[in-house]
Design an enzyme around this catalytic site. Structure first.
Site, PDB file in Angstrom:
ATOM      1  CG  HIS A 149      -1.725   1.209   1.423  1.00 30.66           C
ATOM      2  ND1 HIS A 149      -3.011   1.329   0.952  1.00 30.66           N
ATOM      3  CD2 HIS A 149      -1.444   2.398   2.039  1.00 30.66           C
ATOM      4  CE1 HIS A 149      -3.490   2.526   1.258  1.00 30.66           C
ATOM      5  NE2 HIS A 149      -2.552   3.190   1.919  1.00 30.66           N
ATOM      6  CD  GLU A 150       1.918   3.386   3.671  1.00 27.67           C
ATOM      7  OE1 GLU A 150       2.105   4.490   3.110  1.00 27.67           O
ATOM      8  OE2 GLU A 150       0.921   3.148   4.387  1.00 27.67           O
ATOM      9  CG  HIS A 153       0.382   6.099  -0.588  1.00 33.80           C
ATOM     10  ND1 HIS A 153      -0.754   6.674  -1.111  1.00 33.80           N
ATOM     11  CD2 HIS A 153       0.009   5.532   0.594  1.00 33.80           C
ATOM     12  CE1 HIS A 153      -1.770   6.478  -0.290  1.00 33.80           C
ATOM     13  NE2 HIS A 153      -1.341   5.781   0.753  1.00 33.80           N
ATOM     14  CD  GLU A 204      -4.516   6.600   2.354  1.00 30.49           C
ATOM     15  OE1 GLU A 204      -4.118   5.437   2.148  1.00 30.49           O
ATOM     16  OE2 GLU A 204      -3.823   7.455   2.919  1.00 30.49           O
TER      17      GLU A 204
END
Length: 282
Positions: A149-150, A153, A204
């Site tokens: 997930h990071e 980003h 997100e």
């Protein structure tokens, strides 16, 4: 030939003005300030569109001191060093499956924050994970979901988008005023940490979907992807935890969205966490 004894009188109105010079100065100054404000406003408005166009190497140069956050924690135990190495290894393996741009480089750091289960991405490809998060993840798959997930980003340049308006305006003002670039670098380094709380819910959600794609590529299934979030929802309802995930989609909705893609691989086996990442050893 006879010359006049004095210069001839200048006719009225030529190269002269009846206005006070200070008035003309202030009019000119106000005009310049209006132009500067207009340019700064345009930079803020279009910052999200401009951010992905900024070469990643410039973002790295501005954020080259982020790693001091980890080194300044005072925890130099070998177990902590080994845990950070394990984190880097898993993170890089996931990054290899994340379809990152060739110029993007990632750096994974472990923060000694046992009471804060969190992870966040900042400028320059720096990703921080707290020891408190390691205490809460039940498997490598659950940790991989958070890391992926990071990584997403960073892939989508979300940190740069979240702060690029300030960067562009500060850079523009430093050019106009002739200030040293050190002030700009300090501003970016301080504000870059806060971008962890500045991502929109749209960002997100996009990061979650990209993370699931990465897990499919890496494991061949999505088992365990929602485990960390379910544990957070079940055990930690207090406001301090909710604040950490305030910018994310509603936790229940988020879990349902992940589950909608994990149902077909629900029975697949998850992997045990690397012993170096065992919270009890840190």
């Amino acid at each position: 030939m006879a010359f006049p004894k004095q210069n001839p009188k200048i006719p009225e109105g030529i190269n002269t003005s009846g206005d006070n010079p200070l008035k003309e100065f202030f009019i000119l100054l106000c005009g310049i300030l209006l132009v500067i404000c207009a340019i700064a406003s345009l930079l803020l408005i279009f910052s999200h569109q401009l951010a992905p166009l900024i070469p990643f190497r410039y973002e790295q140069a501005l954020a080259d001191k982020f790693s001091q956050l980890a080194s300044d924690s005072g925890n130099t135990k070998q177990t902590k060093i080994d845990a950070e190495l394990a984190l880097q290894e898993l993170g890089q393996q996931l990054a290899d499956k994340s379809a990152l741009a060739p110029d993007i480089q990632l750096h994974f750091h472990l923060l000694d924050e046992p009471d804060v289960p969190n992870a966040f991405a900042t400028l320059g490809g720096h990703i921080f994970v707290t020891t408190g998060l390691l205490r809460e993840v039940p498997s490598e798959n659950a940790l991989a979901m958070v890391l992926a997930h990071e990584i997403a980003h960073i892939k989508f340049r979300h940190p740069a988008q979240s702060i690029s308006g300030g960067i562009l305006v500060q850079l523009f003002l430093s050019i106009v005023t002739g200030q040293n670039a050190v002030a700009l670098q300090n501003t970016v380094q301080q504000a870059g940490i806060m971008t962890a709380l500045g991502f929109s819910r749209k960002m997100e959600t996009a990061a979650d979907q990209a993370a699931l794609n990465t897990l499919e590529q890496y494991y061949g299934h999505l088992a365990g992807a929602e485990d960390f979030f379910e544990k957070i929802l079940a055990q930690h309802q207090q406001a301090s935890w909710q604040a950490i995930f305030a910018s994310h989609p509603d936790m229940r909705q988020r879990i349902e969205q992940i589950k909608s893609r994990t149902q077909s691989t629900k029975t697949a086996a998850t992997k045990a966490l690397d012993p170096r990442l065992d919270y009890q050893n840190l």
